[in-house]
Write a protein that holds these residues in place. Sequence first.
Motif, mmCIF file in Angstrom:
data_model
loop_
_atom_site.group_PDB
_atom_site.id
_atom_site.type_symbol
_atom_site.label_atom_id
_atom_site.label_comp_id
_atom_site.label_asym_id
_atom_site.label_seq_id
_atom_site.Cartn_x
_atom_site.Cartn_y
_atom_site.Cartn_z
ATOM 1 N N ARG A 1 0.855 -1.195 0.000
ATOM 2 C CA ARG A 1 0.000 0.000 0.000
ATOM 3 C C ARG A 1 0.889 1.243 0.000
ATOM 4 N NH1 ARG A 1 -2.212 3.127 3.989
ATOM 5 N NH2 ARG A 1 -1.284 1.838 5.578
ATOM 6 N N PRO A 2 0.599 2.221 -0.878
ATOM 7 C CA PRO A 2 1.440 3.427 -0.946
ATOM 8 C C PRO A 2 1.475 4.190 0.384
ATOM 9 C CG PRO A 2 0.006 3.291 -2.854
ATOM 10 C CD PRO A 2 -0.445 2.228 -1.884
ATOM 11 N N PHE A 3 2.588 4.826 0.636
ATOM 12 C CA PHE A 3 2.772 5.667 1.820
ATOM 13 C C PHE A 3 2.312 7.085 1.496
ATOM 14 C CE2 PHE A 3 5.781 2.237 2.250
ATOM 15 C CZ PHE A 3 5.811 1.960 3.597
ATOM 16 N N THR A 4 1.803 7.795 2.496
ATOM 17 C CA THR A 4 1.371 9.175 2.270
ATOM 18 C C THR A 4 2.542 10.155 2.294
ATOM 19 O OG1 THR A 4 0.897 9.417 4.621
ATOM 20 C CG2 THR A 4 -0.947 8.798 3.176
ATOM 21 N N ASP A 5 3.648 9.779 2.945
ATOM 22 C CA ASP A 5 4.808 10.660 3.056
ATOM 23 C C ASP A 5 6.029 9.973 2.441
ATOM 24 O OD1 ASP A 5 6.026 13.161 4.503
ATOM 25 O OD2 ASP A 5 7.352 11.476 4.989
ATOM 26 N N TYR A 6 6.782 10.681 1.618
ATOM 27 C CA TYR A 6 7.934 10.069 0.964
ATOM 28 C C TYR A 6 9.010 9.653 1.961
ATOM 29 C CZ TYR A 6 10.402 14.607 1.219
ATOM 30 O OH TYR A 6 10.996 15.765 1.652
ATOM 31 N N ARG A 7 9.131 10.357 3.086
ATOM 32 C CA ARG A 7 10.132 9.989 4.090
ATOM 33 C C ARG A 7 9.794 8.646 4.744
ATOM 34 N NH1 ARG A 7 8.942 15.328 4.860
ATOM 35 N NH2 ARG A 7 10.552 16.771 4.212
ATOM 36 N N GLU A 8 8.486 8.416 4.987
ATOM 37 C CA GLU A 8 8.058 7.124 5.550
ATOM 38 C C GLU A 8 8.351 5.992 4.565
ATOM 39 O OE1 GLU A 8 3.925 7.334 6.493
ATOM 40 O OE2 GLU A 8 4.203 8.887 7.997
ATOM 41 N N ALA A 9 8.057 6.223 3.284
ATOM 42 C CA ALA A 9 8.305 5.205 2.263
ATOM 43 C C ALA A 9 9.795 4.898 2.151
ATOM 44 C CB ALA A 9 7.763 5.673 0.912
ATOM 45 N N LEU A 10 10.619 5.931 2.158
ATOM 46 C CA LEU A 10 12.057 5.734 2.043
ATOM 47 C C LEU A 10 12.623 5.045 3.290
ATOM 48 C CD1 LEU A 10 14.316 6.217 0.031
ATOM 49 C CD2 LEU A 10 14.798 8.354 1.203
ATOM 50 N N ALA A 11 12.151 5.431 4.471
ATOM 51 C CA ALA A 11 12.601 4.777 5.703
ATOM 52 C C ALA A 11 12.256 3.292 5.678
ATOM 53 C CB ALA A 11 11.979 5.457 6.919
ATOM 54 N N TRP A 12 11.053 2.967 5.197
ATOM 55 C CA TRP A 12 10.653 1.561 5.103
ATOM 56 C C TRP A 12 11.564 0.817 4.124
ATOM 57 C CZ3 TRP A 12 9.091 -1.844 1.367
ATOM 58 C CH2 TRP A 12 8.544 -3.040 1.821
ATOM 59 N N MET A 13 11.844 1.438 2.966
ATOM 60 C CA MET A 13 12.700 0.805 1.973
ATOM 61 C C MET A 13 14.105 0.571 2.515
ATOM 62 S SD MET A 13 13.849 2.064 -1.817
ATOM 63 C CE MET A 13 15.207 3.053 -1.220
ATOM 64 N N ILE A 14 14.681 1.550 3.177
ATOM 65 C CA ILE A 14 16.031 1.407 3.734
ATOM 66 C C ILE A 14 16.056 0.269 4.755
ATOM 67 C CG2 ILE A 14 17.819 2.531 5.137
ATOM 68 C CD1 ILE A 14 16.824 5.209 3.836
ATOM 69 N N ALA A 15 15.035 0.202 5.607
ATOM 70 C CA ALA A 15 14.968 -0.867 6.604
ATOM 71 C C ALA A 15 14.888 -2.242 5.932
ATOM 72 C CB ALA A 15 13.772 -0.654 7.524
ATOM 73 N N GLN A 16 14.127 -2.359 4.843
ATOM 74 C CA GLN A 16 14.008 -3.632 4.122
ATOM 75 C C GLN A 16 15.325 -4.016 3.457
ATOM 76 O OE1 GLN A 16 11.213 -5.670 4.212
ATOM 77 N NE2 GLN A 16 10.759 -4.126 5.751
ATOM 78 N N VAL A 17 15.915 -3.084 2.738
ATOM 79 C CA VAL A 17 17.129 -3.360 1.981
ATOM 80 C C VAL A 17 18.296 -3.706 2.903
ATOM 81 C CG1 VAL A 17 18.861 -2.286 0.473
ATOM 82 C CG2 VAL A 17 16.431 -2.031 -0.036
ATOM 83 N N HIS A 18 18.375 -3.070 4.053
ATOM 84 C CA HIS A 18 19.507 -3.280 4.964
ATOM 85 C C HIS A 18 19.143 -4.169 6.154
ATOM 86 C CE1 HIS A 18 22.094 -0.641 2.720
ATOM 87 N NE2 HIS A 18 21.053 0.152 2.575
ATOM 88 N N SER A 19 18.000 -4.845 6.062
ATOM 89 C CA SER A 19 17.558 -5.800 7.096
ATOM 90 C C SER A 19 17.592 -5.203 8.495
ATOM 91 C CB SER A 19 18.412 -7.073 7.045
ATOM 92 O OG SER A 19 18.340 -7.661 5.778
ATOM 93 N N LEU A 20 17.057 -4.001 8.626
ATOM 94 C CA LEU A 20 17.004 -3.330 9.926
ATOM 95 C C LEU A 20 15.664 -3.660 10.583
ATOM 96 C CD1 LEU A 20 18.339 0.157 8.791
ATOM 97 C CD2 LEU A 20 19.654 -1.721 9.788
ATOM 98 N N THR A 21 15.682 -4.506 11.585
ATOM 99 C CA THR A 21 14.430 -4.943 12.209
ATOM 100 C C THR A 21 13.751 -3.831 12.996
ATOM 101 O OG1 THR A 21 15.694 -5.791 14.076
ATOM 102 C CG2 THR A 21 15.135 -7.353 12.330
ATOM 103 N N THR A 22 14.509 -2.848 13.444
ATOM 104 C CA THR A 22 13.921 -1.767 14.241
ATOM 105 C C THR A 22 13.567 -0.544 13.409
ATOM 106 O OG1 THR A 22 16.115 -0.911 14.774
ATOM 107 C CG2 THR A 22 15.143 -2.474 16.332
ATOM 108 N N GLY A 23 13.836 -0.583 12.108
ATOM 109 C CA GLY A 23 13.542 0.569 11.265
ATOM 110 C C GLY A 23 14.627 1.624 11.345
#
Length: 197
Positions: free
Chosen positions: A148-170
């Motif tokens: 589902r799309p994010f309303t804020d680009y910073r939230e979307a980017l933070a989620w992507m960074i956490a996924q790509v770098h396997s950061l469980t805490t975000g």
Amino acid sequence: MSMIIPPVRTTRPISLVPHHIDPVSDGRMRHLVVPAAVMGDRPMDLESLWVREGFTINDRQPAQRAEISIRYAGDGRSYRRPWPRAIPRLSSGVRDAGQMPVTLSRITLLIETLRVCNIGDLTEDEAMTAGLYYEGDGYSVIGYPFLRPFTDYREALAWMIAQVHSLTTGIDPVEPLAVVGFRALARNISQIAVGCV
């Protein structure tokens, strides 16, 4: 038309997930936003990054020891690549990006800009060229079409960074991030580096 590229003296590896290979290669992604620690101790001295990606060593190998047959996860096609005779060939099987030797890298990122900031200081343009796209009612992440799309680009980017770098805490809002503007070359770093590979 050939492009003149100045010799590169400082480089380091960077791992990319398979669904970022095409957008990096075709210019849709022109920025990387990564935890600053990924860039090492002296990020401002870097001139380039050589891309590591997941790959598979094929079961059937060329008769010549100077070549190796692999399949890159980014596009799934098989390639024959030069392999140093002095180094034993890797055994067949799937490898993650962190296991890619520099001799098999096929993409080099020439660093054009680099700055360190936190997620709140990122511009929308940086986020959009780091792996996001706008879709109707929000920001979506390349490679995750059913999210589902994010309303804020910073939230979307933070989620992507956490996924790509396997950061469980975000991503911590004050965590330093490196924003790397680059130009991608479809070349191994050894073709443009001077004494660093």
